[in-house]
Scaffold this motif. Structure first.
Motif, PDB file in Angstrom:
ATOM      1  N   GLY A   4     -15.363  27.616  56.613  1.00 56.98           N
ATOM      2  CA  GLY A   4     -16.144  27.058  55.509  1.00 56.98           C
ATOM      3  C   GLY A   4     -17.374  27.890  55.194  1.00 56.98           C
ATOM      4  O   GLY A   4     -17.691  28.129  54.019  1.00 56.98           O
ATOM      5  N   ILE A   5     -18.056  28.346  56.225  1.00 57.62           N
ATOM      6  CA  ILE A   5     -19.250  29.179  56.025  1.00 57.62           C
ATOM      7  C   ILE A   5     -18.869  30.474  55.324  1.00 57.62           C
ATOM      8  O   ILE A   5     -19.486  30.865  54.329  1.00 57.62           O
ATOM      9  CB  ILE A   5     -19.934  29.483  57.381  1.00 57.62           C
ATOM     10  N   ILE A   6     -17.863  31.144  55.837  1.00 58.92           N
ATOM     11  CA  ILE A   6     -17.462  32.434  55.266  1.00 58.92           C
ATOM     12  C   ILE A   6     -16.979  32.272  53.832  1.00 58.92           C
ATOM     13  O   ILE A   6     -17.360  33.056  52.949  1.00 58.92           O
ATOM     14  CB  ILE A   6     -16.407  33.113  56.161  1.00 58.92           C
ATOM     15  N   ASN A   7     -16.181  31.264  53.562  1.00 59.29           N
ATOM     16  CA  ASN A   7     -15.696  31.036  52.194  1.00 59.29           C
ATOM     17  C   ASN A   7     -16.843  30.745  51.232  1.00 59.29           C
ATOM     18  O   ASN A   7     -16.848  31.227  50.093  1.00 59.29           O
ATOM     19  CB  ASN A   7     -14.671  29.902  52.152  1.00 59.29           C
ATOM     20  N   THR A   8     -17.812  29.965  51.666  1.00 64.66           N
ATOM     21  CA  THR A   8     -18.967  29.646  50.823  1.00 64.66           C
ATOM     22  C   THR A   8     -19.788  30.891  50.530  1.00 64.66           C
ATOM     23  O   THR A   8     -20.184  31.136  49.382  1.00 64.66           O
ATOM     24  CB  THR A   8     -19.851  28.578  51.509  1.00 64.66           C
ATOM     25  N   ILE A   9     -20.032  31.696  51.551  1.00 66.32           N
ATOM     26  CA  ILE A   9     -20.829  32.913  51.360  1.00 66.32           C
ATOM     27  C   ILE A   9     -20.078  33.921  50.491  1.00 66.32           C
ATOM     28  O   ILE A   9     -20.679  34.567  49.626  1.00 66.32           O
ATOM     29  CB  ILE A   9     -21.221  33.522  52.721  1.00 66.32           C
ATOM     30  N   ASP A  10     -18.780  34.039  50.692  1.00 66.03           N
ATOM     31  CA  ASP A  10     -17.987  34.972  49.882  1.00 66.03           C
ATOM     32  C   ASP A  10     -18.038  34.631  48.389  1.00 66.03           C
ATOM     33  O   ASP A  10     -17.900  35.512  47.546  1.00 66.03           O
ATOM     34  CB  ASP A  10     -16.534  35.008  50.359  1.00 66.03           C
ATOM     35  N   ALA A  11     -18.244  33.369  48.076  1.00 63.77           N
ATOM     36  CA  ALA A  11     -18.287  32.938  46.680  1.00 63.77           C
ATOM     37  C   ALA A  11     -19.640  33.208  46.026  1.00 63.77           C
ATOM     38  O   ALA A  11     -19.773  33.073  44.805  1.00 63.77           O
ATOM     39  CB  ALA A  11     -17.959  31.450  46.587  1.00 63.77           C
ATOM     40  N   LYS A  12     -20.637  33.620  46.805  1.00 57.55           N
ATOM     41  CA  LYS A  12     -21.982  33.837  46.263  1.00 57.55           C
ATOM     42  C   LYS A  12     -22.181  35.287  45.840  1.00 57.55           C
ATOM     43  O   LYS A  12     -21.646  36.202  46.454  1.00 57.55           O
ATOM     44  CB  LYS A  12     -23.039  33.453  47.302  1.00 57.55           C
ATOM     45  N   ASP A  13     -22.985  35.454  44.822  1.00 58.06           N
ATOM     46  CA  ASP A  13     -23.325  36.788  44.336  1.00 58.06           C
ATOM     47  C   ASP A  13     -24.701  37.168  44.892  1.00 58.06           C
ATOM     48  O   ASP A  13     -25.717  37.056  44.195  1.00 58.06           O
ATOM     49  CB  ASP A  13     -23.330  36.805  42.806  1.00 58.06           C
ATOM     50  N   SER A  44     -26.789  39.903  47.983  1.00 57.76           N
ATOM     51  CA  SER A  44     -26.664  41.197  48.661  1.00 57.76           C
ATOM     52  C   SER A  44     -25.911  41.031  49.984  1.00 57.76           C
ATOM     53  O   SER A  44     -25.810  39.923  50.528  1.00 57.76           O
ATOM     54  CB  SER A  44     -28.048  41.793  48.922  1.00 57.76           C
ATOM     55  N   HIS A  45     -25.428  42.139  50.493  1.00 54.84           N
ATOM     56  CA  HIS A  45     -24.690  42.103  51.759  1.00 54.84           C
ATOM     57  C   HIS A  45     -25.580  41.671  52.913  1.00 54.84           C
ATOM     58  O   HIS A  45     -25.154  40.888  53.769  1.00 54.84           O
ATOM     59  CB  HIS A  45     -24.051  43.473  52.027  1.00 54.84           C
ATOM     60  N   LEU A  46     -26.803  42.143  52.930  1.00 54.76           N
ATOM     61  CA  LEU A  46     -27.716  41.737  53.995  1.00 54.76           C
ATOM     62  C   LEU A  46     -28.041  40.249  53.883  1.00 54.76           C
ATOM     63  O   LEU A  46     -28.114  39.546  54.898  1.00 54.76           O
ATOM     64  CB  LEU A  46     -28.996  42.573  53.970  1.00 54.76           C
ATOM     65  N   ASP A  47     -28.204  39.760  52.669  1.00 50.92           N
ATOM     66  CA  ASP A  47     -28.448  38.321  52.480  1.00 50.92           C
ATOM     67  C   ASP A  47     -27.245  37.490  52.924  1.00 50.92           C
ATOM     68  O   ASP A  47     -27.399  36.361  53.394  1.00 50.92           O
ATOM     69  CB  ASP A  47     -28.801  38.009  51.025  1.00 50.92           C
ATOM     70  N   ARG A  48     -26.043  38.042  52.797  1.00 50.46           N
ATOM     71  CA  ARG A  48     -24.844  37.348  53.284  1.00 50.46           C
ATOM     72  C   ARG A  48     -24.909  37.201  54.808  1.00 50.46           C
ATOM     73  O   ARG A  48     -24.556  36.160  55.354  1.00 50.46           O
ATOM     74  CB  ARG A  48     -23.582  38.115  52.889  1.00 50.46           C
ATOM     75  N   VAL A  49     -25.335  38.260  55.473  1.00 51.97           N
ATOM     76  CA  VAL A  49     -25.476  38.216  56.935  1.00 51.97           C
ATOM     77  C   VAL A  49     -26.518  37.173  57.317  1.00 51.97           C
ATOM     78  O   VAL A  49     -26.296  36.354  58.214  1.00 51.97           O
ATOM     79  CB  VAL A  49     -25.858  39.609  57.493  1.00 51.97           C
ATOM     80  N   VAL A  50     -27.647  37.207  56.641  1.00 52.04           N
ATOM     81  CA  VAL A  50     -28.728  36.255  56.931  1.00 52.04           C
ATOM     82  C   VAL A  50     -28.243  34.831  56.714  1.00 52.04           C
ATOM     83  O   VAL A  50     -28.468  33.946  57.549  1.00 52.04           O
ATOM     84  CB  VAL A  50     -29.970  36.561  56.060  1.00 52.04           C
ATOM     85  N   GLU A  51     -27.558  34.598  55.611  1.00 51.55           N
ATOM     86  CA  GLU A  51     -27.065  33.246  55.328  1.00 51.55           C
ATOM     87  C   GLU A  51     -26.045  32.800  56.373  1.00 51.55           C
ATOM     88  O   GLU A  51     -26.036  31.639  56.783  1.00 51.55           O
ATOM     89  CB  GLU A  51     -26.457  33.183  53.928  1.00 51.55           C
ATOM     90  N   PHE A  52     -25.202  33.715  56.817  1.00 55.27           N
ATOM     91  CA  PHE A  52     -24.216  33.384  57.849  1.00 55.27           C
ATOM     92  C   PHE A  52     -24.911  32.930  59.130  1.00 55.27           C
ATOM     93  O   PHE A  52     -24.579  31.888  59.699  1.00 55.27           O
ATOM     94  CB  PHE A  52     -23.321  34.595  58.120  1.00 55.27           C
ATOM     95  N   ILE A  53     -25.895  33.687  59.565  1.00 52.76           N
ATOM     96  CA  ILE A  53     -26.622  33.351  60.798  1.00 52.76           C
ATOM     97  C   ILE A  53     -27.353  32.030  60.642  1.00 52.76           C
ATOM     98  O   ILE A  53     -27.282  31.163  61.514  1.00 52.76           O
ATOM     99  CB  ILE A  53     -27.613  34.479  61.169  1.00 52.76           C
TER     100      ILE A  53
END
Length: 196
Positions: A68-77, A79-88
């Protein structure tokens, strides 16, 4: 299937997660699970064919959070670093909101050695690692990071720190939430690796 059956099954799985978190993997038996659910063992078998089926469901619940986390983040526009931050941050929020999940996370190795849960847990951990590697490498390639570390080294640091934090909090009974602790070390890490 009626709702009572589904709700009872969900409660049994939640109880199994609590038992693993509170008393350890070896404490999860049909007897302890039935006692926690205030039911007979024979009634428990009406919902599950045995403890192995329960374990499979426990891992499925755990892996759904990551998916669920990965799918939600993948749907967001973002930056790549912000994706990492959001995942953590989202992982930390989940561990704070559902602290029993930490008990599952601290028992990765046991689930990886169980023939019924090995593949599911391995897929979850590999997916988590691959997501971080992909996003960290893209952040490096897009010049978002100013770091001497490779994507793999950063991924290992992040995942290792997350797991170590879970263990430290359990051992030291830290009053802070997993979310607070993760935000502290994440901020320090970002100060060193984020491109200014």
């Amino acid at each position: 299937m009626n709702n009572n059956f589904i709700n009872r099954k969900d409660r049994i799985i939640a109880s199994a997660i609590e038992i693993i978190s509170e008393a350890g993997f070896a404490s999860l038996t049909t007897k302890t699970l039935a006692m926690k659910e205030n039911m007979s063992e024979s009634l428990l078998y009406r919902y599950f064919g045995g403890i192995e089926e329960v374990l499979v469901e426990v891992v499925e619940v755990f892996t759904k959070f990551d998916k669920g986390i990965i799918n939600t983040i993948d749907a967001k526009d973002i930056s790549h670093l912000d994706r990492v931050v959001e995942f953590i941050k989202t992982l930390a929020t989940n561990y704070t909101g559902y602290p029993e999940l930490a008990g599952i996370a601290l028992n990765y190795e046991v689930f990886l050695h169980n023939v019924n849960t090995r593949d599911m847990m391995a897929e979850c951990l590999t997916s988590r690692r691959n997501f971080l590697l992909k996003e960290l490498q893209a952040a490096i390639d897009n010049d978002e990071l100013d770091s001497d570390f490779t994507a793999e080294e950063l991924s290992n640091m992040i995942l290792g720190t997350l797991n170590r934090d879970l263990l430290n909090r359990r051992l030291m009974n830290d009053n802070r939430s997993h979310e607070q602790v993760s935000n502290e070390w994440l901020t320090k890490l970002l100060n060193h690796i984020r491109k200014n």
